[in-house]
Design a protein around this motif. Sequence first.
Motif, PDB file in Angstrom:
ATOM      1  N   LEU A   1       0.929  -1.208  -0.106  1.00  0.00           N
ATOM      2  CA  LEU A   1      -0.057   0.107   0.121  1.00  0.00           C
ATOM      3  C   LEU A   1       1.162   1.353   0.086  1.00  0.00           C
ATOM      4  N   LEU A   2       0.449   2.252  -0.935  1.00  0.00           N
ATOM      5  CA  LEU A   2       1.356   3.516  -0.927  1.00  0.00           C
ATOM      6  C   LEU A   2       0.480   4.636  -0.290  1.00  0.00           C
ATOM      7  N   CYS A   3       0.604   5.466   0.354  1.00  0.00           N
ATOM      8  CA  CYS A   3       0.014   6.779   1.201  1.00  0.00           C
ATOM      9  C   CYS A   3       0.814   8.007   0.804  1.00  0.00           C
ATOM     10  N   PRO A   4       0.554   8.909  -0.088  1.00  0.00           N
ATOM     11  CA  PRO A   4       1.236  10.122  -0.229  1.00  0.00           C
ATOM     12  C   PRO A   4       0.753  10.932   0.846  1.00  0.00           C
ATOM     13  N   LEU A   5       1.645  11.564   1.611  1.00  0.00           N
ATOM     14  CA  LEU A   5       1.461  12.455   2.687  1.00  0.00           C
ATOM     15  C   LEU A   5       2.034  13.968   2.683  1.00  0.00           C
ATOM     16  N   SER A   6       1.394  14.786   2.655  1.00  0.00           N
ATOM     17  CA  SER A   6       1.637  16.319   2.522  1.00  0.00           C
ATOM     18  C   SER A   6       0.748  17.322   3.071  1.00  0.00           C
ATOM     19  N   LEU A   7       1.196  18.517   3.388  1.00  0.00           N
ATOM     20  CA  LEU A   7       0.293  19.490   4.170  1.00  0.00           C
ATOM     21  C   LEU A   7       0.225  20.334   2.922  1.00  0.00           C
TER      22      LEU A   7
ATOM     23  N   ARG B   1      -6.520  -1.088  -6.285  1.00  0.00           N
ATOM     24  CA  ARG B   1      -6.204   0.325  -5.489  1.00  0.00           C
ATOM     25  C   ARG B   1      -5.171   0.205  -4.504  1.00  0.00           C
ATOM     26  N   LYS B   2      -4.064   0.527  -5.093  1.00  0.00           N
ATOM     27  CA  LYS B   2      -3.022   0.272  -4.077  1.00  0.00           C
ATOM     28  C   LYS B   2      -2.304   1.849  -3.370  1.00  0.00           C
ATOM     29  N   VAL B   3      -3.286   2.754  -3.804  1.00  0.00           N
ATOM     30  CA  VAL B   3      -2.822   4.098  -3.192  1.00  0.00           C
ATOM     31  C   VAL B   3      -3.912   4.355  -2.250  1.00  0.00           C
ATOM     32  N   ALA B   4      -3.850   4.720  -1.039  1.00  0.00           N
ATOM     33  CA  ALA B   4      -4.671   5.268  -0.074  1.00  0.00           C
ATOM     34  C   ALA B   4      -4.692   6.744   0.352  1.00  0.00           C
ATOM     35  N   ALA B   5      -5.753   7.397   0.933  1.00  0.00           N
ATOM     36  CA  ALA B   5      -5.766   8.878   1.176  1.00  0.00           C
ATOM     37  C   ALA B   5      -5.691   8.725   2.695  1.00  0.00           C
ATOM     38  N   ALA B   6      -5.096   9.695   3.361  1.00  0.00           N
ATOM     39  CA  ALA B   6      -4.869   9.792   4.634  1.00  0.00           C
ATOM     40  C   ALA B   6      -5.762  11.263   5.291  1.00  0.00           C
ATOM     41  N   TRP B   7      -6.485  11.007   6.291  1.00  0.00           N
ATOM     42  CA  TRP B   7      -7.349  12.062   6.958  1.00  0.00           C
ATOM     43  C   TRP B   7      -6.966  12.101   8.137  1.00  0.00           C
ATOM     44  N   ALA B   8      -6.778  13.308   8.844  1.00  0.00           N
ATOM     45  CA  ALA B   8      -6.749  13.455  10.325  1.00  0.00           C
ATOM     46  C   ALA B   8      -7.081  14.647  11.075  1.00  0.00           C
ATOM     47  N   SER B   9      -7.482  14.501  12.077  1.00  0.00           N
ATOM     48  CA  SER B   9      -8.319  15.665  12.928  1.00  0.00           C
ATOM     49  C   SER B   9      -7.042  15.907  14.090  1.00  0.00           C
ATOM     50  N   LEU B  10      -6.431  16.862  14.099  1.00  0.00           N
ATOM     51  CA  LEU B  10      -5.287  17.342  15.077  1.00  0.00           C
ATOM     52  C   LEU B  10      -5.379  18.581  15.508  1.00  0.00           C
ATOM     53  N   PRO B  11      -6.019  18.828  16.825  1.00  0.00           N
ATOM     54  CA  PRO B  11      -6.607  17.457  17.843  1.00  0.00           C
ATOM     55  C   PRO B  11      -8.092  17.237  17.223  1.00  0.00           C
ATOM     56  N   PHE B  12      -8.328  16.124  17.868  1.00  0.00           N
ATOM     57  CA  PHE B  12      -9.874  15.852  17.570  1.00  0.00           C
ATOM     58  C   PHE B  12     -10.696  16.812  18.706  1.00  0.00           C
ATOM     59  N   PRO B  13     -11.771  17.324  18.161  1.00  0.00           N
ATOM     60  CA  PRO B  13     -12.492  18.727  18.913  1.00  0.00           C
ATOM     61  C   PRO B  13     -13.380  18.285  19.742  1.00  0.00           C
ATOM     62  N   ALA B  14     -12.862  17.777  21.250  1.00  0.00           N
ATOM     63  CA  ALA B  14     -13.662  17.294  21.973  1.00  0.00           C
ATOM     64  C   ALA B  14     -13.363  18.026  23.341  1.00  0.00           C
ATOM     65  N   ARG B  15     -14.406  17.991  24.117  1.00  0.00           N
ATOM     66  CA  ARG B  15     -14.446  18.658  25.418  1.00  0.00           C
ATOM     67  C   ARG B  15     -14.143  17.606  26.653  1.00  0.00           C
TER      68      ARG B  15
ATOM     69  N   GLN C   1      -8.137   5.221 -12.840  1.00  0.00           N
ATOM     70  CA  GLN C   1      -9.274   4.654 -13.132  1.00  0.00           C
ATOM     71  C   GLN C   1      -9.905   3.773 -12.259  1.00  0.00           C
ATOM     72  N   CYS C   2      -9.060   3.316 -11.364  1.00  0.00           N
ATOM     73  CA  CYS C   2      -9.387   2.113 -10.485  1.00  0.00           C
ATOM     74  C   CYS C   2     -10.436   2.860  -9.360  1.00  0.00           C
ATOM     75  N   TYR C   3     -10.140   4.152  -9.345  1.00  0.00           N
ATOM     76  CA  TYR C   3     -11.035   5.066  -8.104  1.00  0.00           C
ATOM     77  C   TYR C   3     -12.229   5.639  -8.718  1.00  0.00           C
ATOM     78  N   LYS C   4     -12.476   5.572  -9.987  1.00  0.00           N
ATOM     79  CA  LYS C   4     -13.600   6.293 -10.547  1.00  0.00           C
ATOM     80  C   LYS C   4     -14.806   5.647 -10.223  1.00  0.00           C
ATOM     81  N   ALA C   5     -15.035   4.652  -9.853  1.00  0.00           N
ATOM     82  CA  ALA C   5     -16.211   3.944  -9.384  1.00  0.00           C
ATOM     83  C   ALA C   5     -16.699   4.647  -8.248  1.00  0.00           C
ATOM     84  N   GLY C   6     -17.842   5.358  -8.113  1.00  0.00           N
ATOM     85  CA  GLY C   6     -18.428   6.140  -6.787  1.00  0.00           C
ATOM     86  C   GLY C   6     -18.274   7.551  -6.961  1.00  0.00           C
TER      87      GLY C   6
END
Length: 579
Positions: free
Chosen positions: A297-303, A366-380, A561-566
Amino acid sequence: MPGEAVTLQLGHYAGCVGAQWWGLQAAPGRGSPELRRSALLRTERALGGRERLTPRLVALELKGTEPWPRTWTGAPHRGTAGTGRCALGSAQVCFLSPRCSLQLPALQHVDGWGSTSHNGAFFLQEDNTSEGRGSPHTSVPGAAPDPSPLALSEEAPSGGGVRLWSDYLNVHLHPKSVYVIRQYMLDGECGCLEAFGQGESLLQDPGCLEELEDRLHFYVEECDYLQGFQVLCDLHNGFSGVGAKVTELLYDEYSGKGILTWGLTPGMSNLGDSQKNLYRVMNTALGIVHLCRHSSLLCPLSLSASLGLRPQPPVTFPYLNYDVSLNYQSSAVLAAALDTLTVPYRLSSSQGSMMHLAETLNFSGRKVAAAWASLPFPARHSCSLADVLCAHRQDVPWKLLVPWRERRVRSCFAQSVVLRGIGKESHVSSAGTQPPSLFHACESAEQTLQRYLHALFPGALSTAHVLQQPCHTLPPYPQFFSPLLTQQGFLQDKPPPSAAAVESIPVLAALQSSPVLHTLLTSLYRDIQKLNTRRFASFFSTGVEQDEFQEALEELRTLSQCYKAGLEASQSEDEADSD
């Protein structure tokens, strides 16, 4: 138990992210039973016979990045951050990087040591005639494991003067961890590792290949059960070619083991230099294609918000005030996400492995993945998980860490989600009371998160893990947090009269197989198609043929094209919302 993993850091920005990540691993309180430290760290015998943890790491770097002397004969003295010893005549000399100068007065009082300085660097010279001095110890390049948090936070509170990742590395490294590639320089007008072909050629050199294999075998042979390899690789420069050859080597020599690759790009990379910007785009395209071939699996990471030629504003977080131009700060954001995303194959209570994580996401090509993050997670602090999720019924409060202009995405094919730093005891409604929502009726935190994910991503294969252990953010982790956060990273209504350092934060992060990757990969393909690549003879003179490059571009288009469905369904939902 899934076993151990070996980590490879390929490139300087990969080293920046890695240094922050190892700092999170070594943070006080990381001895939680929820995570197996042995998954990424090894135990070795240190000075005085005590045991310490060091990364199971192979790092490839360029000349000009090494902060330590080339010849090592002794371990850094405890309490001297960023130090090391080298042989000099009949004495031992302990080198301190300039950032450690504030600690010099204390070190001058250590028995048997005198001090001097040269060109801004400080040295402590050992007197071999002093009583009690033994023979040199095993070499361990790297910083001391327990630098003073106060000294670090006062010396580099923002990271503006920090250039090398070793300046904030706060764990010991084994002598086999760092291999310096001396054919190329980190900085300069010439002699830099700029192109994919240069990186590929390096691993065709028998000497370099032998050094890499020797280091890999050292770590692999001491593993009880090797589950796979984590590869942190710069995508934007010639290290993308190094990564292509390294993953091919791992795939051939360690068949059946997981290879999880993180393609890293700084938030601001060569935007003012047209040639380097073009090189960056071509290196990235070739890197994605070649790394996919041999990675699980490959995940590109960048800001950065764009992998293409046109710059976009960087990713922003509502409770972080970071400077994207500083590698010290941007790498810290990615390291916190990385530390959370890799939880599934480091859990003490789970049999899930690196390969298992990859296989839940990489089906249908689909050997590429997308990363998501909540930094910090908005909790009280006083709110339950169900309360927090109810406040975000329409959209998950996370940001995309894949370089693509942000918009809402309502669909994915599969995802692995981790929430950490939320106390499990406050999740369930009190007995005898009517739950205000379906989330409040759940019996566990994992069930609450699963139900939430199913509501927002119906039909997707979702796995969820919830940990009590937060992400620790003590120095050398930068203090770039909003004053609206408590010491534990929870939200408060107004800043306190006297601000205290944020010591930990809750984090929500996910790896997704998502339609956003269709747009990302297609945009990159189209950007390169617009170029007259034959004008860049210098790029192709490094070993990449024009036909090979065009073949890689077609492979990139096919991958998209592997990610086009949906994707159409996601777009129609967005359009309906806008109406």
